[in-house]
Write an enzyme that holds these catalytic residues in place. Structure first.
Site, short mmCIF file in Angstrom:
data_model
loop_
_atom_site.label_atom_id
_atom_site.label_comp_id
_atom_site.label_asym_id
_atom_site.label_seq_id
_atom_site.Cartn_x
_atom_site.Cartn_y
_atom_site.Cartn_z
CG LEU A 28 37.67 43.08 35.22
CD1 LEU A 28 36.72 43.13 36.25
CD2 LEU A 28 37.43 42.18 34.03
N GLY A 29 40.10 47.06 33.75
CA GLY A 29 40.03 48.46 33.56
C GLY A 29 41.13 49.13 34.36
CD GLU A 30 46.51 50.78 34.01
OE1 GLU A 30 46.77 49.89 33.31
OE2 GLU A 30 47.25 51.18 34.96
N GLY A 31 42.17 53.37 35.13
CA GLY A 31 41.87 54.64 34.78
C GLY A 31 42.85 55.45 35.39
CB SER A 32 43.71 59.26 35.93
OG SER A 32 43.06 59.24 34.91
CG PHE A 33 41.55 59.00 39.89
CD1 PHE A 33 42.31 59.83 40.18
CD2 PHE A 33 40.85 59.39 38.84
CE1 PHE A 33 42.45 61.22 39.84
CE2 PHE A 33 40.51 60.74 38.35
CZ PHE A 33 41.63 61.63 38.76
CB VAL A 35 44.74 49.07 38.33
CG1 VAL A 35 44.80 47.95 36.99
CG2 VAL A 35 45.86 49.83 38.20
CG ASP A 167 32.51 59.22 35.50
OD1 ASP A 167 32.20 59.75 34.30
OD2 ASP A 167 33.57 58.53 35.88
P1 ADP Z 1 37.58 52.93 36.50
O1 ADP Z 1 36.61 53.81 35.32
O2 ADP Z 1 37.97 53.92 37.57
O3 ADP Z 1 38.85 52.48 35.87
P2 ADP Z 1 35.35 51.20 37.14
O4 ADP Z 1 34.84 50.96 38.77
O5 ADP Z 1 34.55 51.87 36.29
O6 ADP Z 1 37.08 51.94 37.55
O7 ADP Z 1 35.59 49.75 36.82
C1 ADP Z 1 36.33 49.58 35.60
C2 ADP Z 1 35.87 48.28 34.78
O8 ADP Z 1 35.94 47.26 35.73
C3 ADP Z 1 34.21 48.51 34.44
O9 ADP Z 1 34.16 49.21 33.20
C4 ADP Z 1 33.79 47.07 34.34
O10 ADP Z 1 34.22 46.68 33.07
C5 ADP Z 1 34.58 46.65 35.48
N1 ADP Z 1 33.93 46.28 36.58
C6 ADP Z 1 33.65 47.15 37.61
N2 ADP Z 1 33.08 46.75 38.79
C7 ADP Z 1 32.60 45.50 38.33
C8 ADP Z 1 31.57 44.54 38.88
N3 ADP Z 1 31.07 44.80 40.24
N4 ADP Z 1 31.56 43.52 38.17
C9 ADP Z 1 32.09 43.45 36.74
N5 ADP Z 1 32.80 44.30 36.32
C10 ADP Z 1 33.13 45.45 37.01
MG MG Z 2 34.50 53.73 35.12
#
Ligand code: ADP
Ligand code: MG
Length: 352
Positions: A28-33, A35, A167
């Protein structure tokens, strides 16, 4: 002490998980800190558990678990529903923190504002039905007002708990399909000022697109990194002096701005806006004076929306996006602003 025992007992009765309990799904997402994945349970337990979300986090995972545990107990409705967090040390690496939440839904506010349909796409999600009313500024304003109220309500919960998110941005606001409301996610950069957790601002964690001009949440006179007991004794005073919560209010104001102005919804335009605002010494009124005479229909529509009802929306926006933290409204103050006097989407459905 009782609170501590209660928290411990509550934790004992909550399900605990290990690495092998999860089947990884879509990323669903991958940041610097870390996945983030959608996951399901390998063996479905008797109690019905829906889909979950897993974040494999690096060094900031410990802080994020702390923040989520605190939110669970103090202001559960503000953020995504946290299930469990643990240190996964069987990995070859030094160890990763695994954090589990309930899957709240597919769309963040960032996804939703990118749609040509915005804000009508959100109206359907919140109400669950299509409205039989003419589309227009008035109706769009009601929808945006409802979204802003939900964001500020969630922020007020966090701030009342002593947590500054740091943030706040559309990417970190998720639409919860279960409660049909917006919730905050991603406490990876958050600071808990009452107990001094993550007290030293990690300015490199801040997203420059949405960060308030002060950058550092506490003024430079603040003693750096006091030990936990000192921080507990001092922090209510520091909170009053430095108003660190106003950092989130600035970011929330920029979200309000992006919802009102279709032309500021994409990244490049927001970055350009930030440059213009800086040139105007962060004075929104001066910015308006400089762009309005020569602006296209896109910007003009935003001003029109904010000017409805005697300009009450514009008044709220300019009370959130201000250079000086102490001149910005608090989340509670913003919720009490006359912009929210009208009942938003509820009133809309009664009108039918
Ligand atoms: P990061 O920004 O550090 O990668 P996030 O906690 O923002 O991590 O999560 C990344 C992505 O995952 C979010 O933008 C969202 O799309 C999805 N996500 C995170 N938490 C949830 C959740 N509880 N339910 C559904 N999707 C989520
Ligand atoms: Mg985020």
């Amino acid at each position: 002490f009782d609170m501590f025992v209660l928290a411990f007992v509550e934790r004992l009765f909550r399900p605990t998980y290990r690495k092998d309990d999860f089947v990884l799904g879509k990323k669903l997402g991958e940041g610097s800190f870390g996945v983030v994945y959608r996951v399901s349970l390998a063996k479905k337990p008797s109690s019905k558990e829906g889909d979950l979300v897993l974040k494999k986090a690096t060094e900031y995972g410990a802080v994020e678990i702390w923040m989520n545990e605190r939110v669970r107990r103090a202001c559960a409705n503000s953020c995504a529903d946290f299930v469990y967090g643990f240190l996964e040390s069987s990995a070859k690496k030094s160890g990763e923190y695994w954090l589990i939440w309930r899957f709240e839904g597919d769309a963040t506010l960032a996804d939703l504002i990118q749609s040509k349909e915005f804000p009508y796409n959100v109206e359907t999600m919140i109400l669950g039905k299509v409205q039989d009313l003419p589309k227009g500024l008035e109706r769009e304003n009601r929808i945006i007002q409802t979204i802003m109220r939900q964001i500020l309500f969630a922020l007020d919960g966090l701030h009342s708990t002593g947590i500054v998110h740091r943030d706040i941005k559309p990417q970190n606001i998720i639409f919860s399909e279960g409660s049909r409301t917006f919730k905050i996610i991603d406490l990876g950069a958050a600071a808990d000022l009452r107990v001094g957790i993550n007290y030293i601002p990690k300015e490199f964690l801040l997203d420059p697109r949405y960060a308030a001009p002060e950058q550092y949440i506490m003024s430079t006179q603040t003693p750096s990194a006091p030990s936990a007991p000192v921080a507990t004794a001092l922090s209510p005073v520091l909170w009053q002096l430095n108003l660190p919560d106003r950092f989130d209010i600035y970011s929330a104001g920029l979200i309000f701005l992006q919802m009102a102005f279709p032309g500021l919804r994409n990244d490049n335009c927001l970055i350009q806006f930030n440059r213009q605002l800086k040139r105007c010494d962060y004075d929104l009124v001066a910015w308006r004076k400089s762009v309005e005479p020569r602006c296209g229909s896109d910007l003009r529509r935003g001003f029109e929306l904010l000017d409805l009802d005697g300009g009450i929306g514009w008044e709220l926006l300019t009370s959130m996006v201000r250079y000086k933290a102490r001149q910005r409204l608090s989340a509670k103050g913003a919720l009490a602003h006359p912009y929210f006097d009208r009942e938003g989407l509820l009133a809309l459905s009664f009108m039918q």
